[in-house]
Scaffold this active site. Structure first.
Site, PDB file in Angstrom:
ATOM      1  N   ASP A 193      33.597 -10.900  29.645  1.00 50.77           N
ATOM      2  CA  ASP A 193      33.407  -9.939  30.739  1.00 50.77           C
ATOM      3  C   ASP A 193      31.925  -9.731  31.040  1.00 50.77           C
ATOM      4  OD1 ASP A 193      36.006  -9.322  31.446  1.00 50.77           O
ATOM      5  OD2 ASP A 193      36.179  -7.644  30.062  1.00 50.77           O
ATOM      6  N   VAL A 194      31.154  -9.504  29.994  1.00 57.66           N
ATOM      7  CA  VAL A 194      29.747  -9.153  30.210  1.00 57.66           C
ATOM      8  C   VAL A 194      28.968 -10.332  30.786  1.00 57.66           C
ATOM      9  CG1 VAL A 194      27.607  -8.510  29.049  1.00 57.66           C
ATOM     10  CG2 VAL A 194      29.725  -7.308  28.505  1.00 57.66           C
TER      11      VAL A 194
END
Length: 398
Positions: A169-170
């Site tokens: 995600d990051v």
């Protein structure tokens, strides 16, 4: 300062949880005005805890600082009219719904580009906007599995492991931010926006550049090897008398110095350990020999001796250690935010020029619909129109 580099840029944020909010948090950290649009039920990230800040999760506050909050029920025509007016004047729109959902809501790229040809429109999805998996949903853990990343993590014979931090995600958020900034630079030349397709799958593959490159060359499947690096040794964690120590001493000079520090200069001539490639091939024997010595003394003892010999090393830290880490303190990477209802909050700060960035206060994440009335007024809606939208639930205010 970098913290105001994007001043004057308006970003409309239709994302939730982590990947999209990472991107828009970074843009806000660099000075952009970010308007976070939430559905009536709110960002799903608000419910993902522990830990909690009031009724919302700490995760939500960690990813959404510095944004304004607008809450719309986009199934209602009045709310769609608000959203369309909002994006008409925006520079960037970023969304993380399944491909096709924004179009069904009346906010697809073609529709919005007709209203605002200069808009940079960024779509974040699990697998991309086209292709056989385009309609599949996916979250960080699913993509850690489906991209092969999970096959690298853990120790031999153990069940599959994932990175607890949502790394896919990051990094997807960082990829989206990079792509948006590049597209904005291109817009300076031709005045046109465009549609960016950023996926968790592609970002997860990018995380594995070294492992995938090796596999594409030799066809050898990588397997979990704990803390070790598959391409060099020693480059792994060793147990000491009171903890674990990560050591990277795989080039010739550092290997020789490590052998000297450990009191075994004869290892430099051992055929099993004569080169990094040989040490990789005989990793189990090397680990056994080094661990037997490392376990005789504390981490502090070995850190002092290894650093004196210019051997790369670090204690395997936990989060308690980070709070007392002198370099993290110097870098200003733990940001303080004063929330009007919850007091002082601490979150990781902007990671570039972080000490300089820490000099400017961070604004808290918005409550759901916190700025709805303010934004409606700014867009030119009358008091009567605002009252009607709030009464019908098309717009929700905190």
């Amino acid at each position: 300062m970098l913290r105001d580099a994007l001043r004057g840029l308006t970003v409309v944020d239709f994302t939730q949880i982590a990947a999209g909010p990472t991107c828009t948090m970074l843009l806000a950290d660099m000075g952009a005005r970010v308007i976070k649009v939430e559905a009536p039920e709110g960002d799903l990230g608000r419910s993902l805890g522990p830990a909690w800040v009031g009724e919302d999760s700490a995760l939500y506050h960690g990813f959404n600082r510095g944004k304004q909050g607008l809450c719309l029920d986009l199934k209602q025509p009045a709310a769609l009219a608000v959203a369309q007016r909002l994006v008409t004047e925006a520079d960037v729109l970023i969304e993380s719904m399944r491909p096709g959902v924004m179009a069904r809501l009346g906010l697809g790229y073609e529709t919005v580009a007709a209203l605002n040809p200069a808009l940079v429109y960024c779509s974040i999805s699990a697998y991309g906007q086209q292709g056989p998996y385009a309609d599949r949903a996916g979250v960080d853990g699913i993509l850690q599995a489906d991209s092969g990343l999970m096959s690298l993590i853990g120790i031999p014979g153990a069940p599959p492991c994932k990175v607890q931090a949502p790394v896919v995600d990051v990094v997807t958020g960082y990829m989206a931010c990079m792509a948006i900034l590049a597209k904005l630079q291109a817009r300076h030349r031709d005045g046109l926006g465009g549609h960016l397709d950023v996926s968790l799958m592609n970002s997860a593959l990018a995380l594995q550049q070294s492992s995938i490159s090796s596999y594409l060359r030799d066809g050898e499947l990588p397997t979990p090897i704990g803390s070790a690096a598959p391409y060099s040794a020693p480059n792994e964690a060793f147990q000491t008398a009171d903890g674990w120590l990560m050591v990277a001493a795989y080039n010739g000079n550092r290997w020789e110095r490590l052998c000297g520090v450990l009191g075994h200069p004869e290892w430099t001539d051992d055929p099993r350990f004569i080169s990094s490639a040989q040490r990789v091939a005989h990793r189990a024997e090397m680990q056994e020999a080094l661990t037997a010595v490392f376990r005789t003394e504390s981490c502090a003892h070995w850190l002092e001796r290894l650093r004196a010999a210019d051997i790369l090393c670090a204690r395997v830290a936990d989060y308690r250690d980070l709070l007392n880490h002198p370099q993290i303190a110097e870098n200003g990477m733990f940001a303080s935010i004063t929330h009007p209802r919850h007091g002082l909050l601490r979150v990781p700060g902007f990671p570039v020029n972080s000490a300089e960035a820490a000099e400017q206060p961070y604004l808290p994440a918005p409550d759901k619909g916190e700025h709805s009335r303010e934004l409606l007024a700014e867009m030119g809606f009358s008091e009567r129109e605002m009252a009607d939208m709030l009464e019908s639930g098309a717009v929700i205010a905190a």
